[in-house]
Design a protein around this motif. Structure first.
Motif, short mmCIF file in Angstrom:
data_model
loop_
_atom_site.label_atom_id
_atom_site.label_comp_id
_atom_site.label_asym_id
_atom_site.label_seq_id
_atom_site.Cartn_x
_atom_site.Cartn_y
_atom_site.Cartn_z
N PRO A 414 0.36 -1.33 0.16
CA PRO A 414 0.22 -0.19 0.05
C PRO A 414 0.53 1.21 0.20
O PRO A 414 1.04 2.65 -0.17
CB PRO A 414 -0.80 0.11 1.09
CG PRO A 414 -0.37 -1.16 1.26
CD PRO A 414 0.40 -1.92 1.22
N GLU A 415 2.00 1.15 0.73
CA GLU A 415 2.59 2.27 0.66
C GLU A 415 3.14 2.55 -1.27
O GLU A 415 3.66 4.09 -0.72
CB GLU A 415 3.54 2.26 2.53
CG GLU A 415 3.44 1.95 3.25
CD GLU A 415 2.19 3.51 3.65
OE1 GLU A 415 2.33 4.85 3.85
OE2 GLU A 415 0.90 3.13 4.06
N ALA A 416 3.54 1.89 -0.91
CA ALA A 416 4.86 1.77 -2.00
C ALA A 416 3.43 2.15 -3.50
O ALA A 416 3.88 2.75 -3.91
CB ALA A 416 5.37 0.31 -3.06
N ARG A 417 2.48 1.68 -3.49
CA ARG A 417 1.22 2.28 -4.59
C ARG A 417 0.60 3.78 -4.44
O ARG A 417 0.66 3.97 -5.17
CB ARG A 417 0.31 1.18 -3.86
CG ARG A 417 0.74 -0.18 -4.32
CD ARG A 417 -0.92 -0.96 -4.73
NE ARG A 417 -1.78 -0.91 -4.28
CZ ARG A 417 -1.45 -2.12 -3.62
NH1 ARG A 417 -0.86 -3.33 -3.22
NH2 ARG A 417 -2.34 -2.43 -2.28
N LEU A 418 0.65 4.26 -3.21
CA LEU A 418 0.52 5.33 -2.89
C LEU A 418 1.36 7.03 -3.35
O LEU A 418 1.71 7.46 -3.53
CB LEU A 418 -0.45 5.72 -1.36
CG LEU A 418 0.18 7.48 -0.44
CD1 LEU A 418 -1.58 7.69 -1.14
CD2 LEU A 418 -0.30 6.80 0.51
#
Length: 432
Positions: A414-418
């Motif tokens: 999730p953090e990388a996608r955000l």
């Protein structure tokens, strides 16, 4: 063991228990009955197993009537009558021949044919499922307790009406549908007065396919049946003419000035967030305060399924980056909300997004006459900006809510996608 639960009764001389609740006088006309009576079973264990569900159903009926949105009371289908009578006879339990004969005579004399047949011919064949059966099942499983329930129910019933009117067969059996019937229904929808837009007929056919395919999945009697409505489409070229347009730069500048100069503060903030996030209107109006995360290097909106706001599909569950003016609007809205749980309580309700759309559309029409430019055009406008900035399609889908499993595989957690989505959105909006 004694059962001490509200509304539970055991009729004198009977083995079975029932849920019996009097409807308040002022609601009796709305509900079309004076009592809510539902079977609970013939043993204490069955009562305890069924009570919670039955009580919730009764509470829901009362609640709907109190809101003044009582669902239309429809006559039971042949299959529903069969199922009800079969359950009722099963609840009576085993009985000797003399008792059964006496009861059968009583049912025949008092005009209760469904119960009579269920008692005398217990192995009778069940009636074939009809369109009405499929519609009721779909409303129960997919529409009840969702956002905009009333609007969705009305649209489903409108689709059902088109089928019945086109085929002139009353309530048609599902297995009787042919490809010729499907084409007849589509052509009827396209020529009905007032003439609907092809895109509307496209949505109606999607609804009808969903209804029939859900019935095929859930009804044993329909296992293996293939709907002739599958693959039936409205011509692509006619649909293309109905597509919404993006805002031109001039239209967007003029509309933004109009909204920020005349709309309420809530709708001003909604517009600013829509313009810079590409979210759907209902996604923003249904936000909880806790869904707004303005802190950190990558502020975002946490879009998830909520009781008052259903998302369009699984891909719509996502983190949407907040950048530029959208971040400022979200921060202002969060501060204005104070101790409230909802970010925009006026519009976070059934039909709230439609109300917001109607008000915003009045402002759009003050400065934009092109009927294909609407509030939803803000999504198309942002899509265009993403394309022009050479943002990969996977990232576009991630931002706009069309993501799939392939997106998470390509961009990790999730953090990388955000982070990837934030960089892409900043580039598309020319924010350094």
């Amino acid at each position: 063991m004694q059962i001490d639960l509200p509304y539970v009764q055991q009729p004198s001389g009977k083995k079975h228990f029932r849920y019996r609740r009097k409807v308040p006088g002022f609601l009796q006309q709305a509900l079309g009955k004076t009592e809510i009576v539902k079977p609970l079973g013939s043993t204490h264990a069955e009562v305890l197993r069924h009570y919670d569900r039955v009580h919730k159903e009764a509470e829901a009926e009362i609640k709907v009537a109190m809101r003044g949105k009582t669902k239309k009371i429809s006559e039971k289908t042949a299959l529903e009558k069969y199922q009800w009578a079969t359950r009722q006879v099963a609840e009576w339990g085993p009985m000797d021949e003399a008792t059964a004969d006496a009861l059968a005579d009583h049912l025949e004399e008092t005009g209760q044919p469904e119960l009579y047949r269920a008692l005398v011919v217990p192995d009778r064949k069940a009636p074939a499922p009809t369109l009405a059966d499929a519609v009721k099942l779909y409303l129960k499983d997919r529409v009840e307790a969702t956002a905009d329930e009333t609007k969705k129910q009305q649209r489903i019933e409108r689709v059902q009406g088109h089928v019945v009117k086109a085929l002139k067969r009353g309530d048609p059996q599902i297995r009787s549908f042919t490809r010729a019937d499907a084409r007849e229904v589509r052509d009827h929808m396209l020529t009905e007065k007032p003439t609907p837009a092809p895109s509307t007929v496209h949505r109606y056919l999607n609804d009808l396919r969903a209804i029939l395919n859900h019935a095929t999945k859930e009804m044993d009697e329909l296992r293996g049946w293939l709907s002739p409505f599958n693959g039936l489409e409205v011509r692509k070229d006619t649909l293309a003419k109905e597509d919404r347009k993006s805002f031109t730069d001039g239209q967007l500048t003029a509309t933004r000035a109009r909204v920020l100069g005349h709309a309420s503060e809530d709708l001003q903030r909604v517009w600013r967030m829509l313009e810079r996030t590409g979210c759907r209107l209902a996604e923003v109006t249904g936000l909880m305060v806790e869904d707004v995360h303005p802190e950190g290097e990558c502020p975002y909106l946490d879009l998830r399924f909520l009781p008052h706001r259903r998302l369009k599909n699984a891909g719509s569950v996502r983190r949407v980056p907040l950048v530029g003016d959208a971040l400022k609007a979200a921060q202002e809205a969060r501060e204005a909300a104070g101790d409230r749980a909802l970010l925009f309580p006026t519009y976070a309700r059934e039909g709230g997004a439609n109300s917001a759309s109607q008000v915003l559309m009045k402002h759009v029409r003050k400065v934009v006459t092109d009927r294909k430019v609407t509030v939803h055009s803000l999504r198309h406008t942002l899509k265009d900006k993403l394309v022009k900035a050479d943002v990969p399609e996977a990232l576009q889908n991630m931002i706009l809510g069309h993501s799939s499993g392939a997106v998470s595989e390509a961009y990790g957690g999730p953090e990388a996608r955000l982070e990837a989505a934030t960089r892409a959105l900043r580039r598309a909006l020319s924010i350094t």
